[in-house]
Write an enzyme that holds these catalytic residues in place. Structure first.
Site, PDB file in Angstrom:
ATOM      1  N   ALA A 257       0.816  -1.217   0.000  1.00  0.00           N
ATOM      2  CA  ALA A 257       0.000   0.000   0.000  1.00  0.00           C
ATOM      3  C   ALA A 257       0.843   1.258   0.000  1.00  0.00           C
ATOM      4  CB  ALA A 257      -0.922  -0.009   1.220  1.00  0.00           C
TER       5      ALA A 257
ATOM      6  N   ARG B  93      10.212   7.871  -2.075  1.00  0.00           N
ATOM      7  CA  ARG B  93      11.632   8.088  -2.399  1.00  0.00           C
ATOM      8  C   ARG B  93      11.988   7.610  -3.811  1.00  0.00           C
ATOM      9  NH1 ARG B  93      14.699   5.298   2.013  1.00  0.00           N
ATOM     10  NH2 ARG B  93      16.566   6.263   1.127  1.00  0.00           N
TER      11      ARG B  93
ATOM     12  N   GLY C  37      14.697  -2.121  11.654  1.00  0.00           N
ATOM     13  CA  GLY C  37      14.297  -2.513  12.998  1.00  0.00           C
ATOM     14  C   GLY C  37      15.325  -3.506  13.548  1.00  0.00           C
TER      15      GLY C  37
ATOM     16  N   ASN D  76      13.632   0.987  -2.035  1.00  0.00           N
ATOM     17  CA  ASN D  76      13.036   2.266  -1.644  1.00  0.00           C
ATOM     18  C   ASN D  76      13.405   3.390  -2.592  1.00  0.00           C
ATOM     19  OD1 ASN D  76      11.840   1.377   0.943  1.00  0.00           O
ATOM     20  ND2 ASN D  76      13.962   0.941   1.436  1.00  0.00           N
TER      21      ASN D  76
ATOM     22  N   TYR E 253       9.609  -7.670 -42.123  1.00  0.00           N
ATOM     23  CA  TYR E 253       8.651  -7.649 -41.016  1.00  0.00           C
ATOM     24  C   TYR E 253       7.604  -8.732 -41.259  1.00  0.00           C
ATOM     25  CZ  TYR E 253       4.746  -6.500 -38.051  1.00  0.00           C
ATOM     26  OH  TYR E 253       3.734  -6.594 -37.141  1.00  0.00           O
TER      27      TYR E 253
ATOM     28  N   SER F  88       9.815 -10.549 -57.235  1.00  0.00           N
ATOM     29  CA  SER F  88      10.382  -9.459 -56.435  1.00  0.00           C
ATOM     30  C   SER F  88       9.601  -8.176 -56.667  1.00  0.00           C
ATOM     31  CB  SER F  88      11.823  -9.200 -56.854  1.00  0.00           C
ATOM     32  OG  SER F  88      12.585 -10.316 -56.547  1.00  0.00           O
TER      33      SER F  88
HETATM   34  C1  UD1 Z   1       9.758  -2.167   8.288  1.00  0.00           C
HETATM   35  C2  UD1 Z   1       9.844  -2.793   9.681  1.00  0.00           C
HETATM   36  C3  UD1 Z   1      11.315  -2.810  10.120  1.00  0.00           C
HETATM   37  C4  UD1 Z   1      12.140  -3.573   9.106  1.00  0.00           C
HETATM   38  C5  UD1 Z   1      11.957  -2.999   7.701  1.00  0.00           C
HETATM   39  C6  UD1 Z   1      12.597  -3.893   6.701  1.00  0.00           C
HETATM   40  C7  UD1 Z   1       7.774  -2.199  10.856  1.00  0.00           C
HETATM   41  C8  UD1 Z   1       7.147  -1.317  11.843  1.00  0.00           C
HETATM   42  N1  UD1 Z   1       9.066  -2.001  10.589  1.00  0.00           N
HETATM   43  O1  UD1 Z   1      10.185  -0.830   8.412  1.00  0.00           O
HETATM   44  O2  UD1 Z   1      11.442  -3.418  11.391  1.00  0.00           O
HETATM   45  O3  UD1 Z   1      13.518  -3.542   9.477  1.00  0.00           O
HETATM   46  O4  UD1 Z   1      10.561  -2.907   7.370  1.00  0.00           O
HETATM   47  O5  UD1 Z   1      12.571  -3.315   5.423  1.00  0.00           O
HETATM   48  O6  UD1 Z   1       7.125  -3.091  10.340  1.00  0.00           O
HETATM   49  N2  UD1 Z   1       3.150  -0.706   4.214  1.00  0.00           N
HETATM   50  C9  UD1 Z   1       1.795  -0.685   3.964  1.00  0.00           C
HETATM   51  N3  UD1 Z   1       1.003   0.083   4.734  1.00  0.00           N
HETATM   52  C10 UD1 Z   1       1.477   0.840   5.756  1.00  0.00           C
HETATM   53  C11 UD1 Z   1       2.862   0.831   6.008  1.00  0.00           C
HETATM   54  C12 UD1 Z   1       3.665   0.038   5.228  1.00  0.00           C
HETATM   55  O7  UD1 Z   1       1.331  -1.360   3.061  1.00  0.00           O
HETATM   56  O8  UD1 Z   1       0.669   1.500   6.415  1.00  0.00           O
HETATM   57  C13 UD1 Z   1       4.006  -1.537   3.388  1.00  0.00           C
HETATM   58  C14 UD1 Z   1       4.983  -0.711   2.569  1.00  0.00           C
HETATM   59  O9  UD1 Z   1       4.431  -0.434   1.291  1.00  0.00           O
HETATM   60  C15 UD1 Z   1       6.179  -1.638   2.470  1.00  0.00           C
HETATM   61  C16 UD1 Z   1       6.126  -2.428   3.763  1.00  0.00           C
HETATM   62  O10 UD1 Z   1       4.793  -2.339   4.228  1.00  0.00           O
HETATM   63  O11 UD1 Z   1       6.061  -2.560   1.415  1.00  0.00           O
HETATM   64  C17 UD1 Z   1       7.098  -1.914   4.830  1.00  0.00           C
HETATM   65  O12 UD1 Z   1       6.768  -0.591   5.150  1.00  0.00           O
HETATM   66  P1  UD1 Z   1       7.886   0.513   5.381  1.00  0.00           P
HETATM   67  O13 UD1 Z   1       7.215   1.794   5.664  1.00  0.00           O
HETATM   68  O14 UD1 Z   1       8.885   0.476   4.298  1.00  0.00           O
HETATM   69  O15 UD1 Z   1       8.544   0.004   6.735  1.00  0.00           O
HETATM   70  P2  UD1 Z   1       9.986   0.305   7.262  1.00  0.00           P
HETATM   71  O16 UD1 Z   1       9.976   1.599   7.957  1.00  0.00           O
HETATM   72  O17 UD1 Z   1      10.979   0.092   6.189  1.00  0.00           O
HETATM   73 MG    MG Z   2      10.923   0.001   4.052  1.00  0.00          MG
END
Ligand code: UD1
Ligand code: MG
Length: 467
Positions: A20, A25, A150, A236, A358, A415
């Site tokens: 979602a 970025r 994380g 990202n 072609y 031809s």
């Molecule tokens: C998340 C993890 C982090 C981990 C990292 C790895 C959490 C809180 N953190 O952080 O521990 O090290 O991924 O890459 O889970 N997404 C949604 N809806 C939302 C938020 C996110 O669909 O409301 C989806 C994003 O599109 C993405 C994925 O979930 O595909 C991860 O979200 P992102 O915001 O990138 O999390 P990070 O901060 O990278």
């Molecule tokens: Mg991420």
């Protein structure tokens, strides 16, 4: 019947893919998970791996660009269902949106990210196996540079909690074991834990990662399965996308070489996620494979060819400088030479299209020979029409085949012909103006023109002959 103990069947599996996020970025109008990697959208890589696990349910959570994302997902995984997350409030909130789609499901839930394309099925299977010991299993990795990932805080019993970088203390930030985001546990249990997740953190988000500490507080155990850092590479930025592409291509080349394909200059060959090349095929330099290409054993693709959605059989030779577009189907020993484009056309065994042609929306019979500069005129500006060329037919150079049209077996075209009517089997068709010869007229004409020029410029008149 074998009396050997059967391996325990893993729990039935449901998979939720989070897709979602906006991917701001990337600086793009295209939703992040639709950016192409190895010829297909990023999310197609995740879907393919997920499908390999044969899940009972496959749910994709969409938000930003939902319509386009759902269209792409349906193309690669028609069995997928969608959950919508209107506002991105965090990964736990995203998984919660799949609640309806998971209603009545009893088994394990696996959470994957749509922007993390390289997680392997074997790794997920190791996580499923670890479920024998833990209520929750998290995929972790030792990060060379832990950056903003994380952090996994472990204790004697396994995984104690996950702390997000933004919320971590200096001591916690020093941890190099990081969270990939991939998580597996009982579906009902994860949904129950998510209900208890709050958003009192630095990001004000509902973190899926908080389910670990919540599980432990309930006396449930959590564990970590580790994988290589490259496997959890999340995209990202465009730079990360380019890095992922380079990584994919490097692995695909090694796999091709190991499976017995000759790549003359491996670093110049680009493959798609589903490229299939048979043993002893030879691929020259600067060949690009788009999606949907199969090259059979012993076929040769010479330098500078571009192929997509096509099939090249044993013993066929393509290029140099040929383009095979979707629906090009080359039977055994077909020859497609330089500056030839083939689209939605079947070439039967031994047919030859060697130069500058072609061939689109066509069937070409066995052993037919298509002369240089032949064009199937398949498009009338509104509709596409078919050209049928019979076995062993001989199409003279520079023939325009105005479709719909049929040239019978063993027929010939002269031809330069423009063929608008069907040509019966064995017939010769000439569709061009008859030749007229005027003796000496060329010399007289030239002399006259030169004289006219001389009279206008006053130059060069003397040796120009009479005018
Ligand atoms: C998340 C993890 C982090 C981990 C990292 C790895 C959490 C809180 N953190 O952080 O521990 O090290 O991924 O890459 O889970 N997404 C949604 N809806 C939302 C938020 C996110 O669909 O409301 C989806 C994003 O599109 C993405 C994925 O979930 O595909 C991860 O979200 P992102 O915001 O990138 O999390 P990070 O901060 O990278
Ligand atoms: Mg991420």
């Amino acid at each position: 019947m074998s009396l050997a103990p059967q391996p325990l069947a893993p729990h039935p599996l449901a998979i939720v893919i989070l897709a979602a996020g906006q991917g701001s970025r990337m600086n793009s109008d295209l939703p992040k998970v639709l950016h192409p990697l190895a010829g297909v959208p990023l999310i197609a890589h995740v879907l393919r791996m997920a499908q390999g696990l044969e899940p009972a349910r496959l749910v994709v959570v969409t938000g930003h660009g939902a319509e386009a994302v759902e269209r792409a997902v349906a193309e690669h995984a028609p069995e997928a269902v969608f959950a919508h997350q209107a506002e991105q409030k965090g990964t736990a909130h995203a998984v919660a949106q799949a609640r309806n789609a998971l209603a009545g499901f009893e088994g394990d839930l696996l959470v994957l990210y749509g922007d993390t394309p390289f997680v392997r099925a074997e790794t997920v299977q190791a996580m499923q196996a670890a479920r024998a010991d833990h209520a929750l299993v998290v995929l972790g990795f030792q990060a060379a540079d832990p950056g903003r990932y994380g952090r996994l805080v472990t204790d004697g019993e396994g995984l104690e909690r996950i702390v997000e970088f933004k919320d971590a203390s200096p001591e916690e930030r020093a941890i190099t074991l990081c969270n990939s985001g991939v998580l597996c546990g009982g579906a009902g249990q994860i949904m129950g834990l998510i209900d208890a997740v709050g958003n009192a953190n630095a990001a004000g988000e509902y973190y899926l990662t908080d389910t670990v500490a919540l599980a432990r507080a309930k006396g449930l155990s959590a564990g970590v399965v580790r994988c290589d850092e490259g496997e959890t590479l999340g995209i990202n930025t465009r730079a990360e996308l380019a890095l992922a592409e380079a990584g994919f291509q490097a692995r695909a080349r090694v796999e091709a070489l190991e499976s017995g394909v000759t790549l003359t200059a491996p670093e110049t060959v680009f493959m798609a996620l589903d490229t299939m090349i048979g043993r002893d095929a030879v691929i020259g330099p600067n060949v690009v494979f788009g999606p949907g290409v199969t090259v059979e054993t012993g076929a040769e693709i010479r330098a500078f060819c571009h192929l997509e959605g096509c099939h090249v059989s044993r013993g066929a030779v393509v290029g140099p400088f040929a383009r095979l577009r979707p629906g090009a189907e080359l039977a055994e020993d077909v020859r497609v030479g330089n500056f030839v484009e083939i689209k939605n056309a079947v070439l039967d065994e031994g047919a030859k299209v060697n130069h500058l042609s072609y061939i689109g929306d066509a069937s070409v019979g066995e052993g037919a020979n298509i002369g240089a500069g032949t064009v199937t005129c398949n498009y009338d500006g509104v509709m596409k029409h078919h050209t049928t060329i019979g076995a062993r037919a001989f199409i003279g150079s520079d023939t325009m085949l105005v479709a719909p049209v049929r040239v019978g077996a063993e027929a010939m075209t002269g031809s330069g012909s423009v063929i608008t009517e069907d040509v019966p089997e064995g017939a010769l068709a000439l569709g061009r103006a008859a030749q007229v010869v005027k003796p000496e007229l060329a010399r007289r004409l030239m002399a006259r023109l030169k004289a006219v020029k001389a009279s206008k410029t006053g130059k060069g008149g003397r040796d120009q002959g009479e005018g």
